[in-house]
Structure formats: C-alpha cells, structure tokens
Write an enzyme that holds these catalytic residues in place. Structure first.
Site, PDB file in Angstrom:
ATOM      1  N   VAL A  66       0.811  -1.228   0.000  1.00 44.40           N
ATOM      2  CA  VAL A  66       0.000   0.000   0.000  1.00 44.40           C
ATOM      3  C   VAL A  66       0.843   1.276   0.000  1.00 44.40           C
ATOM      4  O   VAL A  66       0.318   2.355  -0.269  1.00 44.40           O
ATOM      5  CB  VAL A  66      -0.994   0.048   1.197  1.00 44.40           C
ATOM      6  N   SER A 145      -5.977   3.785  15.782  1.00 42.51           N
ATOM      7  CA  SER A 145      -5.547   3.071  16.992  1.00 42.51           C
ATOM      8  C   SER A 145      -5.722   3.969  18.210  1.00 42.51           C
ATOM      9  O   SER A 145      -5.663   5.205  18.091  1.00 42.51           O
ATOM     10  CB  SER A 145      -4.066   2.698  16.867  1.00 42.51           C
ATOM     11  N   TYR A 158       4.589   5.107  15.217  1.00 43.50           N
ATOM     12  CA  TYR A 158       3.241   4.519  15.123  1.00 43.50           C
ATOM     13  C   TYR A 158       2.178   5.504  15.610  1.00 43.50           C
ATOM     14  O   TYR A 158       1.158   5.728  14.950  1.00 43.50           O
ATOM     15  CB  TYR A 158       3.204   3.219  15.938  1.00 43.50           C
ATOM     16  N   ALA A 160       2.359   8.745  15.835  1.00 38.80           N
ATOM     17  CA  ALA A 160       2.256   9.878  14.905  1.00 38.80           C
ATOM     18  C   ALA A 160       1.499   9.468  13.638  1.00 38.80           C
ATOM     19  O   ALA A 160       0.682  10.234  13.121  1.00 38.80           O
ATOM     20  CB  ALA A 160       3.645  10.391  14.549  1.00 38.80           C
ATOM     21  N   SER A 161       1.758   8.244  13.163  1.00 38.68           N
ATOM     22  CA  SER A 161       1.073   7.799  11.934  1.00 38.68           C
ATOM     23  C   SER A 161      -0.431   7.693  12.161  1.00 38.68           C
ATOM     24  O   SER A 161      -1.234   8.079  11.306  1.00 38.68           O
ATOM     25  CB  SER A 161       1.640   6.456  11.443  1.00 38.68           C
ATOM     26  N   LYS A 162      -0.835   7.207  13.328  1.00 35.74           N
ATOM     27  CA  LYS A 162      -2.273   7.016  13.582  1.00 35.74           C
ATOM     28  C   LYS A 162      -2.952   8.341  13.928  1.00 35.74           C
ATOM     29  O   LYS A 162      -4.111   8.552  13.577  1.00 35.74           O
ATOM     30  CB  LYS A 162      -2.477   5.975  14.688  1.00 35.74           C
ATOM     31  N   ILE A 191      -6.337  -5.355  21.211  1.00 41.92           N
ATOM     32  CA  ILE A 191      -7.167  -6.369  20.558  1.00 41.92           C
ATOM     33  C   ILE A 191      -6.409  -7.700  20.518  1.00 41.92           C
ATOM     34  O   ILE A 191      -5.238  -7.748  20.113  1.00 41.92           O
ATOM     35  CB  ILE A 191      -7.549  -5.915  19.118  1.00 41.92           C
TER      36      ILE A 191
HETATM   37  P1  NAD Z   1      -1.650  -7.852  11.589  1.00 37.53           P
HETATM   38  O1  NAD Z   1      -0.179  -7.690  11.553  1.00 37.53           O
HETATM   39  O2  NAD Z   1      -2.224  -9.127  12.100  1.00 37.53           O
HETATM   40  O3  NAD Z   1      -2.260  -7.569  10.130  1.00 37.53           O
HETATM   41  C1  NAD Z   1      -1.811  -6.511   9.339  1.00 37.53           C
HETATM   42  C2  NAD Z   1      -1.783  -6.954   7.884  1.00 37.53           C
HETATM   43  O4  NAD Z   1      -1.329  -5.843   7.093  1.00 37.53           O
HETATM   44  C3  NAD Z   1      -0.809  -8.122   7.625  1.00 37.53           C
HETATM   45  O5  NAD Z   1      -1.476  -9.158   6.908  1.00 37.53           O
HETATM   46  C4  NAD Z   1       0.301  -7.491   6.807  1.00 37.53           C
HETATM   47  O6  NAD Z   1       0.903  -8.389   5.878  1.00 37.53           O
HETATM   48  C5  NAD Z   1      -0.430  -6.357   6.108  1.00 37.53           C
HETATM   49  N1  NAD Z   1       0.496  -5.306   5.667  1.00 37.53           N
HETATM   50  C6  NAD Z   1       1.524  -4.776   6.374  1.00 37.53           C
HETATM   51  N2  NAD Z   1       2.170  -3.872   5.620  1.00 37.53           N
HETATM   52  C7  NAD Z   1       1.541  -3.825   4.417  1.00 37.53           C
HETATM   53  C8  NAD Z   1       1.734  -3.083   3.222  1.00 37.53           C
HETATM   54  N3  NAD Z   1       2.755  -2.212   3.107  1.00 37.53           N
HETATM   55  N4  NAD Z   1       0.895  -3.286   2.175  1.00 37.53           N
HETATM   56  C9  NAD Z   1      -0.130  -4.179   2.283  1.00 37.53           C
HETATM   57  N5  NAD Z   1      -0.361  -4.916   3.382  1.00 37.53           N
HETATM   58  C10 NAD Z   1       0.460  -4.736   4.443  1.00 37.53           C
HETATM   59  O7  NAD Z   1      -2.188  -6.599  12.419  1.00 37.53           O
HETATM   60  P2  NAD Z   1      -3.576  -6.327  13.204  1.00 37.53           P
HETATM   61  O8  NAD Z   1      -3.254  -6.363  14.639  1.00 37.53           O
HETATM   62  O9  NAD Z   1      -4.684  -7.114  12.667  1.00 37.53           O
HETATM   63  O10 NAD Z   1      -3.749  -4.781  12.826  1.00 37.53           O
HETATM   64  C11 NAD Z   1      -4.578  -4.370  11.753  1.00 37.53           C
HETATM   65  C12 NAD Z   1      -4.749  -2.867  11.859  1.00 37.53           C
HETATM   66  O11 NAD Z   1      -5.314  -2.556  13.138  1.00 37.53           O
HETATM   67  C13 NAD Z   1      -3.425  -2.102  11.791  1.00 37.53           C
HETATM   68  O12 NAD Z   1      -3.610  -0.908  11.059  1.00 37.53           O
HETATM   69  C14 NAD Z   1      -3.110  -1.798  13.246  1.00 37.53           C
HETATM   70  O13 NAD Z   1      -2.317  -0.651  13.383  1.00 37.53           O
HETATM   71  C15 NAD Z   1      -4.504  -1.621  13.799  1.00 37.53           C
HETATM   72  N6  NAD Z   1      -4.599  -1.845  15.247  1.00 37.53           N
HETATM   73  C16 NAD Z   1      -4.395  -3.085  15.810  1.00 37.53           C
HETATM   74  C17 NAD Z   1      -4.504  -3.252  17.187  1.00 37.53           C
HETATM   75  C18 NAD Z   1      -4.302  -4.573  17.875  1.00 37.53           C
HETATM   76  O14 NAD Z   1      -4.337  -4.614  19.117  1.00 37.53           O
HETATM   77  N7  NAD Z   1      -4.133  -5.677  17.158  1.00 37.53           N
HETATM   78  C19 NAD Z   1      -4.802  -2.147  17.996  1.00 37.53           C
HETATM   79  C20 NAD Z   1      -5.008  -0.904  17.399  1.00 37.53           C
HETATM   80  C21 NAD Z   1      -4.905  -0.767  16.029  1.00 37.53           C
END
Ligand code: NAD
Length: 260
Positions: A66, A145, A158, A160-162, A191
């Site tokens: 992405v 997030s 992270y 700053a990005s969010k 999560i």
């Molecule tokens: P995860 O690592 O299980 O899944 C993230 C997916 O994004 C992976 O399949 C990865 O291959 C893909 N990815 C990474 N870089 C990429 C790129 N450059 N292009 C395309 N795909 C790419 O993570 P998750 O925990 O399911 O998190 C999903 C989203 O939720 C993220 O944006 C994360 O910041 C956000 N989030 C997660 C939590 C948590 O507690 N798990 C909390 C707050 C926010």
C-alpha cells in the site's frame, strides 16, 4: 441481523491476510459481500482467499504494497475490473514495531509512516477517483488506533502515523462528502489478535500486556470481531449520517485512569 446484509455489494480490504483484516473479510463474506483482498504477504493472502473461496464466497486477491503508488494504482484498477464498482474500502494494513525514540532509525520511521499514513492516502485516492467516476458513492473506513491519543514508550512513529490518520480521515471526509463518499476511522485499543497474544506470552510482553489490561475499564482485551462489527456498521447504510468521525472500540482504554 440478516445474512444478506451486504449482498450485491463489493468491498476492498487492505491488510486482509491476517488479524483484524482477516476476521473482517470473513464477517463481510458471511453477510454476502463480494470481496477484493489486498495484502503484501502473498502466502497468507492466497491462503485467506482460498479459505473463503472454498466456502463459496466471491473473492479476489491482489498482492500489493500500500505504500507504493504504482502498486496501489494497479491494484485499484484490477479491483474495479474484477469486482465491478467497489462500494466500500477498509484501510486496515498496518505495522507496529516498537523502538525507543533515541534508537529509532529514520528508515524505520519512514517505513511506518509510509505504510500506516501514506498507504491509506494512496489507496483512498485511487479508490475514491473510481467511485466518483462510477457515481456510486461509497464508505471508507480507516483503521486507526488508541495509540493516536494515548502516548506510550517506543511508538513515536506509530502514534504519529495514527494521529495523522485521524486528521487525514477528517479532511478526506470533507473533500469527498459532495460525492456521496463517507470517510470514518475506527480506533481499536488492545485487541487479542494472534500477533498481540503471541507477543504477550514472553516475560516482558506479559508485564506490558498486564499493565495495559489494568488500564481498561472493561477489564479485558477486545476481539477482532468486536472491531469488525463497528466497521460493518460504518460500511452499511445504517451509518448514512456518519462521516469524519473517529470511533473508539477500546473498552474505555483511552478514557483516563480507570480506578484508584
Ligand atoms: P496484523 O499484523 O495481524 O495484520 C496486518 C496486515 O497488514 C498483515 O497481513 C500485513 O501483511 C499487512 N500489511 C503490512 N504492511 C503492508 C503493506 N505495506 N501493504 C499491504 N499490506 C500490508 O495486524 P492487526 O493487529 O490485525 O492490525 C490491523 C490494523 O489494526 C493495523 O492498522 C493496526 O495498526 C490496527 N490496530 C491493531 C490493534 C491490535 O491490538 N491488534 C490495535 C489498534 C490498532
């Protein structure tokens, strides 16, 4: 809830191969949606596509990073070609390395900002242009997030990005509203994805996880399905008056001090 809630509609989900994204696509598929899955992890992406296709779901997988303008443009063109007008987009792809500020290399900073902030900008731009051309309207959900609001060590890039993603959501909502496109963000707290639970198993991870849990008024981590439920609502016509919002799904994590 009706099984056919999203039948006849097509959605594009980035980061669909794992964690929250993977659960989200399973739930959208159960509600009859046609899906285009995007991820940079080609193996997991294909495994996710295959698992959904085996249950008779309409699903396409397109590998793309992405953060790459060329790959995003190719991915969006292919998504609309194979699935028809896409009515909803979820920017879920994200990375979250943890590195103290004083040790953080500029390359790592760039990698996080490029994936978590530039990525949703590029994908939304490519998809919104096509939604406007199709005059279809649409709904876009950015996965932010609790770290966009709550400071903790090691996540300067992270956080700053969010935080940037929250404001990007607001500006995109304003610019795309005249085209009938709504843009919202969902801000999950802690999560229990496989990755988060695995990280919590080591001694250091266990202490960090326990500290975070103690701050959550509801007293537990959330599930990916609880995040996905809110995303489904924002994608649906029931959310027709919601745009530009950042919705917490964090058990009260970001509210303050839960107890003395
Ligand atoms: P995860 O690592 O299980 O899944 C993230 C997916 O994004 C992976 O399949 C990865 O291959 C893909 N990815 C990474 N870089 C990429 C790129 N450059 N292009 C395309 N795909 C790419 O993570 P998750 O925990 O399911 O998190 C999903 C989203 O939720 C993220 O944006 C994360 O910041 C956000 N989030 C997660 C939590 C948590 O507690 N798990 C909390 C707050 C926010």
């Amino acid at each position: 809830m009706e099984v056919s809630r999203f039948s006849g509609q097509a959605f594009l989900i980035t980061g669909a191969a794992s964690g929250i994204g993977r659960v989200l696509v399973e739930m959208l598929a159960e509600h009859g949606a046609a899906l285009v899955l995007c991820d940079v992890d080609t193996e997991r992406l294909e495994a996710t596509r295959r698992a959904l296709a085996e249950t008779g779901r309409r699903v396409h997988a397109i590998a793309a990073d992405v953060s790459s303008p060329d790959q995003v443009e190719r991915m969006a063109a292919e998504a609309f070609r194979v699935a028809g007008p896409i009515g909803g987009l979820v920017n879920c792809a994200g990375i979250y390395p943890v590195t103290p500020l004083l040790e953080m290399a500029a390359e790592e900073w760039d990698r996080v900002l490029n994936t978590n902030l530039k990525g949703p900008f590029l994908v939304t731009q490519a998809v919104a242009r096509r939604m406007i051309e199709a005059r279809s309207g649409g709904s876009i959900v950015n996965i932010s997030s609790s770290a966009s609001r709550l400071a903790r060590p090691g996540i300067a890039h992270y956080g700053a990005s969010k935080a940037g993603l929250n404001q990007l959501t607001a500006v995109m909502a304003v610019e795309l509203a005249p085209h009938g496109i709504r843009v919202n963000a969902v801000a999950p707290g802690l999560i229990g994805t496989d990755r988060v639970l695995a990280a919590a198993r080591g001694p250091a991870g266990e202490a960090e996880h326990a500290t975070k849990r103690a701050r959550i008024p509801l007293g537990r981590e959330g599930t990916p399905a609880e995040v996905a439920d809110l995303v489904l609502f924002l994608l649906s016509p029931e959310a027709s008056y919601c745009t530009g919002g950042v919705y917490a799904v964090d058990g009260g994590f970001t509210l303050g001090i839960p107890r003395y």
